[in-house]
Design an enzyme around this catalytic site. Structure first.
Site, PDB file in Angstrom:
ATOM      1  N   GLU A   1      -2.606 -46.588  11.667  1.00 31.00           N
ATOM      2  CA  GLU A   1      -3.539 -47.240  12.101  1.00 31.00           C
ATOM      3  C   GLU A   1      -4.595 -46.610  12.649  1.00 31.00           C
ATOM      4  OE1 GLU A   1      -2.019 -50.327  14.929  1.00 31.00           O
ATOM      5  OE2 GLU A   1      -4.114 -49.866  16.115  1.00 31.00           O
TER       6      GLU A   1
ATOM      7  N   ASP B   1      -8.295 -47.086  14.729  1.00 32.47           N
ATOM      8  CA  ASP B   1      -8.822 -47.913  15.720  1.00 32.47           C
ATOM      9  C   ASP B   1     -10.050 -47.761  16.225  1.00 32.47           C
ATOM     10  OD1 ASP B   1      -6.679 -49.543  15.954  1.00 32.47           O
ATOM     11  OD2 ASP B   1      -5.860 -48.392  17.526  1.00 32.47           O
TER      12      ASP B   1
ATOM     13  N   GLU C   1     -12.051 -49.696  19.483  1.00 30.28           N
ATOM     14  CA  GLU C   1     -12.030 -50.914  20.249  1.00 30.28           C
ATOM     15  C   GLU C   1     -13.339 -50.790  21.310  1.00 30.28           C
ATOM     16  OE1 GLU C   1      -7.291 -52.324  21.025  1.00 30.28           O
ATOM     17  OE2 GLU C   1      -7.881 -50.132  22.124  1.00 30.28           O
TER      18      GLU C   1
ATOM     19  N   ARG D   1      -3.361 -41.294  21.002  1.00 34.63           N
ATOM     20  CA  ARG D   1      -4.202 -40.244  20.621  1.00 34.63           C
ATOM     21  C   ARG D   1      -5.620 -40.819  21.042  1.00 34.63           C
ATOM     22  NH1 ARG D   1      -1.387 -39.722  15.370  1.00 34.63           N
ATOM     23  NH2 ARG D   1       0.111 -37.581  15.433  1.00 34.63           N
TER      24      ARG D   1
END
Ligand SMILES: *[C@@H]1O[C@H](CO)[C@@H](O)[C@H](O)[C@H]1NC(C)=O
Length: 307
Positions: A120, A122, A124, A148
């Site tokens: 994944e 990401d 956000e 991480r």
């Protein structure tokens, strides 16, 4: 060519000679050391690449789908996902974040494979009270393992205008860009024993939801539902990736696409300078330097140091 690794090994006189040779060779063979920014994304309509995932009635389409609004109210948030799955490429979205009082809301833009030991990548965006700064949190999961996190503030107000948020992913590196500025790199450190996403096709996802249990000041600031509905605006919808079926392991064209070429295998000097500018001025949290969590710096962090 990793000029910055060599440089640190050379004493200064030799360094000067080396730099001169480097400059000359860059005139003769520009591609040897000059990297390039990813190709400019092309805006397309939402429906070309994406479909809604949940709460279909909370997605509004404008101008034939060239612009889309995600709506969060006290009943539900909403989200969408790419039709295809991809191994490597360049994925970009233009977003205008929820304006005003957005505390408690999270807008996400991410790539993810669909299995249990998932990969994944990401972005956000954590909302905030009016006139308080958003936080951009990024993370990379490989084989189901994340932890991480990096967190930064932005150098602009992301609710005022559209800005592009993109991911470049090839066999060598994953780069997170905000407009043209690399805010994070995750280099392939397979040789150091770190898994790198390479064989699990990912879909691209985006969503807007209520996360007031953790998002703003660690959950202290709650969503003010009297300010609902909260709206995040989207444009762009650019995907330039190697489309793969979910089960297919490798892309037939791997190694031959533009993002596989030399100039996209590492950042160039200007990009590294911009990355260090972000790191030094805007970082709130970086797992790489969190000694309470990682006594020894994680191997991939040692690799992504700047020149
Ligand atoms: C919200 O604003 C406060 C106060 O300026 C700040 O400490 C915090 O980092 C900001 N962002 C989030 C998402 O909490």
């Amino acid at each position: 060519m990793r000029a910055y690794h060599l440089l640190s090994l050379l004493p200064s006189a030799e360094m000067a000679t080396f730099l001169i040779v480097l400059c000359l060779s860059s005139l003769l063979f520009p591609s040897v050391i000059l990297a390039a920014p990813p190709r400019t994304p092309i805006d397309v309509a939402f429906q070309k690449n994406y479909v809604p995932t949940w709460a279909y009635d909370h997605i509004k389409y404008l101008n034939g789908g060239s612009e889309v609004h995600l709506v969060l109210d006290k009943y539900t948030g909403t989200g969408f996902q790419s039709k295809g799955s991809y191994l490597f490429g360049h994925f970009s979205m233009r977003i205008k974040m929820v304006p005003g009082d957005s505390a408690g809301t999270v807008t996400a833009f991410y790539l993810s494979s669909q299995n249990s030991e998932h990969d994944e990548i990401d972005f956000e965006f954590l909302g905030n009270r009016s006139n308080q700064p958003y936080i951009v949190q990024t993370n990379v999961f490989t084989g189901g393992k994340g932890n991480r996190e990096q967190r930064i503030y932005l150098w602009f107000d992301p609710t005022k205008d559209y800005h592009s948020y993109s991911v470049l992913w090839n066999m060598y590196q994953i780069v997170f860009f905000v407009d043209d500025v690399p805010i994070r790199i995750f280099k392939n450190s397979k040789d150091l024993g770190v898994r790198f996403p390479f064989n699990q096709p990912m879909k691209i996802y985006s969503s807007l939801w209520n996360a007031d249990d953790w998002a703003t000041r660690g959950g202290l600031e709650k969503t003010d539902w009297s300010k609902a509905p909260f709206v995040a605006q989207y444009k762009g919808f650019h995907i330039d990736g190697c489309e793969a079926s979910v089960n297919e392991k490798f892309c037939a064209t791997q190694g031959k696409r533009w993002w596989d070429q030399k100039e996209f295998q590492d950042l160039d000097g200007l990009q590294y300078r911009r990355l260090s500018w972000v790191r030094s001025k805007y970082t709130i949290y970086n797992y790489c330097t969190d000694k309470s969590r990682y006594a020894a710096m994680p191997p991939e962090c040692r690799r992504d140091r700047d020149v």
